[in-house]
Write a protein that holds these residues in place. Sequence first.
Motif, PDB file in Angstrom:
ATOM      1  N   ASN A  10      39.692  70.652  69.296  1.00 28.17           N
ATOM      2  CA  ASN A  10      39.132  70.518  67.789  1.00 28.17           C
ATOM      3  C   ASN A  10      38.118  69.076  68.129  1.00 28.17           C
ATOM      4  O   ASN A  10      38.634  68.012  68.224  1.00 28.17           O
ATOM      5  CB  ASN A  10      40.122  70.184  66.797  1.00 28.17           C
ATOM      6  N   PHE A  45      36.789  67.315  65.945  1.00 30.16           N
ATOM      7  CA  PHE A  45      37.118  66.057  65.219  1.00 30.16           C
ATOM      8  C   PHE A  45      38.101  65.245  65.999  1.00 30.16           C
ATOM      9  O   PHE A  45      37.563  64.127  66.159  1.00 30.16           O
ATOM     10  CB  PHE A  45      37.715  66.798  63.992  1.00 30.16           C
ATOM     11  N   ASP A  83      45.073  60.116  60.584  1.00 31.09           N
ATOM     12  CA  ASP A  83      44.245  61.352  60.158  1.00 31.09           C
ATOM     13  C   ASP A  83      45.549  62.003  59.362  1.00 31.09           C
ATOM     14  O   ASP A  83      45.214  62.554  58.395  1.00 31.09           O
ATOM     15  CB  ASP A  83      44.167  62.318  61.287  1.00 31.09           C
ATOM     16  N   ARG A  84      47.022  61.861  59.681  1.00 30.07           N
ATOM     17  CA  ARG A  84      47.974  62.539  58.955  1.00 30.07           C
ATOM     18  C   ARG A  84      49.147  61.611  58.825  1.00 30.07           C
ATOM     19  O   ARG A  84      49.342  60.841  59.764  1.00 30.07           O
ATOM     20  CB  ARG A  84      48.418  63.972  59.617  1.00 30.07           C
ATOM     21  N   ARG A 130      44.063  67.923  50.656  1.00 34.46           N
ATOM     22  CA  ARG A 130      42.654  69.089  50.512  1.00 34.46           C
ATOM     23  C   ARG A 130      42.986  69.997  49.371  1.00 34.46           C
ATOM     24  O   ARG A 130      42.158  70.176  48.600  1.00 34.46           O
ATOM     25  CB  ARG A 130      42.154  69.406  51.762  1.00 34.46           C
ATOM     26  N   ALA A 158      39.048  73.973  54.744  1.00 28.90           N
ATOM     27  CA  ALA A 158      39.836  72.451  54.825  1.00 28.90           C
ATOM     28  C   ALA A 158      39.334  71.840  56.424  1.00 28.90           C
ATOM     29  O   ALA A 158      39.672  70.906  56.463  1.00 28.90           O
ATOM     30  CB  ALA A 158      41.293  72.797  54.606  1.00 28.90           C
ATOM     31  N   ASN A 159      38.515  72.749  57.090  1.00 29.17           N
ATOM     32  CA  ASN A 159      38.066  72.047  58.296  1.00 29.17           C
ATOM     33  C   ASN A 159      36.741  72.955  58.624  1.00 29.17           C
ATOM     34  O   ASN A 159      36.884  73.963  58.509  1.00 29.17           O
ATOM     35  CB  ASN A 159      38.826  71.524  59.308  1.00 29.17           C
TER      36      ASN A 159
END
Length: 348
Positions: free
Chosen positions: A80, A82, A154-155, A203, A251-252
Amino acid sequence: MVDRTRAKLGTTIKDVADAAGVSVGTVSHVISGARQVRPATRERVNAAITELGFRPNRVARSLTRSRTSTIGMVIPDVANPFFAQLIRGASDALEASDYVVVFGNSDNLGAKERRYLVEFIERRVDGVIVAPASNADAEQIRDLGEQLPLVLVDRVTPGWLGDLVVGDDQAGMALAIDHLVGQGHRQIALINGEGELSTARERRIGFERALRARDLAAIAVSEGSFSIESGREQAITMLGAEVRPTAICAANDLLALGGLQAAHELGLSVPGQLSVMGYDDIAYASLASPRLTSVSQPGYAIGAAAARLLIERLRDPGGARQEVVIRPSLVLRDSTAPPDPGALGRTG
Ligand code: RIB
């Protein structure tokens, strides 16, 4: 003459001592700086180290210095973009502070993540940065955070009370809804990743809260995985429903790219008959066709912030907990437009 083959494969500190005509302890003092060594002797030792291509054994050195100058990092999906940016931001910051970074890709799998965390402990890393693969590891991550400096990025997993760097996911979705409702959309759907992850959960909450604030409700909300294929599958399902969304919020960006793929397969024009929005603003967003409107969150800056918090923690283990929340922004491109009046309330 030095046997260069051996020099490249496994020169020992003894080889360096023999080549410089000093004791192993003297070589160790030159490497660690723990004791003064006469300049001429230091020069001979450094010349032998260079000539032999000697690389100090980090783990062996850690036994004397109790540090390996190594940081472990586990990320759920290095494919990914990101996360590729996040990794780059963290590793640039850590390497600038003379740390070596060892990466692991958990593939969003708790078992892989746990294996890396165990390996990091056994290799005596000085600290760890984790973007958690699932909530299943919440207790393991809390325990690990008791053993060595650890920053979540991030999470966030349930019960985490340590250092943290996240994006403001609810604010990001509010930006998306404000944009779509402002264009006239009222039939808006959400396609999402794994619902238990904090990014997916926040989100969705942000999406639904922003709609409620405008006396609206989602026409559909679904979840799968943060991937192109899941985005395609979720969008195809929604676009075949009784009442079709005029806008899909993803959501992404990977999910959004899947949504574009679904619209293409169904013969729907974007943004003429369907608007599609992404989240992350990865490099591919501006290369998609049409170019993707997306909620931008700076992966590089998020990774660099996580590295900064870890370096500060290593310098001050008893320092106050730090939480950094990065505010996203909206990048408008060509994949959203006011709804086609004929599409409102259109079935199938
Ligand atoms: O992990 C999937 C998503 O969560 C990424 O695309 C990024 O948005 C992260 O926050």
